[in-house]
Scaffold this active site. Structure first.
Site, PDB file in Angstrom:
ATOM      1  N   GLU A 176      -3.621   7.693  -4.029  1.00 23.44           N
ATOM      2  CA  GLU A 176      -3.377   6.263  -3.346  1.00 23.44           C
ATOM      3  C   GLU A 176      -3.179   5.286  -4.620  1.00 23.44           C
ATOM      4  OE1 GLU A 176      -6.094   4.747  -0.001  1.00 23.44           O
ATOM      5  OE2 GLU A 176      -6.950   3.669  -2.059  1.00 23.44           O
ATOM      6  N   TYR A 191       0.988  -1.179   0.032  1.00 24.17           N
ATOM      7  CA  TYR A 191       0.088   0.116   0.020  1.00 24.17           C
ATOM      8  C   TYR A 191       0.889   1.156  -0.011  1.00 24.17           C
ATOM      9  CZ  TYR A 191      -3.010   3.506   1.444  1.00 24.17           C
ATOM     10  OH  TYR A 191      -3.921   4.917   1.327  1.00 24.17           O
TER      11      TYR A 191
END
Ligand code: GDP
Ligand code: MN
Length: 380
Positions: A189, A101
């Site tokens: 993101e 992530y």
């Protein structure tokens, strides 16, 4: 404003973030053609502005163009968290060795753009934050200096990236940061950022949320707004010049002023209820705007009562009261309304409201309690 994955990917790619070849399709046939052009295995991905598409069955692998068409046929038309899928992205599939992530957020508390990174990628970061907070690195960036190379190394080290991928990671994080700053984003993101079986670093998913207050600086990005994909009530509110955010409760709130609107929501919760929305009607509160606000609130079938909380300053209370009564008569659905108007001409306002048989309240606590009680009664 949220951007669709395929748009986010394009923007990231322009800033040097490595993404795989892909194109969008709105029919199964288009998906087949796209898969033929891309060649090799592809992934077919629902393009909706909600997360968790993978879990909902909106991300599927396909070995051949025929399979891609079949998977697209399944995904197009399905609903994910209440949103119908109208477009899919057909992209070259990656052979995944590890998922990470990597995100940038604007941390308002910390007053800094902040890197969020975790070696537990692919899953929702909120989930990791709950179950294993130590697996997440938060690293604020200096507002003037920006992203520094020692910070890039620190993140790479935290993630345990192989040394030979450090350079590619630097390019990726630099590109993510440049995207964030250039676009005036609130969030950028990549989840997952992956290492492929053949040792490349690739952004497999991308999500960019833009700061609505900075959109005037980015007409090109604002033009990408996908009205059909957004919450319809929020679109209607924007058109009427009303500040509105939909929530999950049963008590509709109509308030003038953002601070008063938030206080009102707090008091609804204190009184044991759940607000159905945040709504700041802005200055003036004229009858047509009040009517639009009521319609937007009542569009939500969960709403069982409405709490109106208006502070009459320059706007006279009696005018607002008349506006409310007028607007109410035009509504197709009626729920109990608790109205609190204070300030200029509050007494005249109360008379008008009482004559129209609306529930009035003197204090905010009283108003919230009456609204919660009314909602319970309507529910029963
Ligand atoms: P999200 O569920 O909305 O976040 O959609 P993602 O694009 O992140 O996809 C969800 C999951 O599907 C990823 O975490 C991967 O595990 C898997 N996935 C997505 N793209 C690919 C791909 O190209 N190859 C493989 N093998 N899996 C993929
Ligand atoms: Mn994802």
């Amino acid at each position: 404003m949220k951007l669709q994955e395929y748009r986010s990917r394009e923007i990231l790619a322009r800033h040097g973030v490595p993404v795989l070849d892909g194109e969008i399709a709105t029919t199964a046939d288009e998906a087949r053609v796209a898969a033929e052009r891309i060649g090799g295995p592809v992934v077919v991905k629902a393009q909706v502005l909600v997360g968790g598409r993978g879990k909902a069955g909106g991300v599927k692998l396909a070995e051949t163009p025929d399979e891609a068409a079949a998977r697209a046929g399944e995904i197009l038309g399905m609903t994910i968290k209440g949103v119908t899928v109208r477009t899919v992205l057909v992209a070259a599939a990656a052979d995944i060795a590890h998922e990470y992530y990597l995100g940038l957020i604007l941390d308002r508390g910390g007053q800094a753009i902040t890197i969020i990174a975790s070696a537990d990628g692919g899953v929702e970061i909120e989930e990791t934050a709950r179950t294993n907070p130590a697996a997440i690195l938060r690293l604020p960036l200096h507002p003037l200096i920006g992203l520094q190379q020692h910070q890039v190394r620190r993140v790479a080290f935290f993630l345990g990236l192989p040394v030979e991928l450090r350079k590619a990671f630097g390019t990726t994080l630099d590109g993510l940061y440049a995207t964030f700053v250039d676009a005036d984003a609130d969030l950028a993101e990549v989840n997952p950022l992956v290492i492929t079986a053949d040792g490349r670093l690739v952004a497999l998913d991308a999500k960019i949320v833009l700061d609505d207050s900075a959109l005037f600086r980015h007409p090109d990005l604002e033009a990408l707004r996908d009205l059909a994909e957004e919450e319809p009530s929020e679109v209607a509110a924007r058109e009427a010049g009303i500040n509105f955010i939909k929530l999950d409760g049963s008590i509709g709130c109509m308030v003038n002023g953002a601070g008063l609107a938030m206080t009102t929501m707090d008091l609804v919760k204190l009184a044991g209820g759940e607000p159905a929305n945040f709504l700041d009607i802005g200055g003036g509160a004229k009858a047509d705007r009040v009517a639009a606000a009521f319609r937007i609130i009542l569009d939500d079938p969960n709403v069982r009562a409405i709490l109106v909380n208006i502070f009459g300053g320059i706007t006279r209370g009696d005018e607002v009261a008349r506006g409310i009564v007028e607007a109410r008569a035009t509504l197709s659905r009626q729920v109990p309304m608790v109205v609190r108007i204070i300030g200029t001409n509050a007494a005249e306002a109360a008379e008008i409201l009482l004559a129209a048989r609306l529930i009035t309240a003197d204090s905010l606590d009283d108003a919230a309690a009456k609204a919660v009680a009314a909602a319970r009664e309507t529910q029963a």
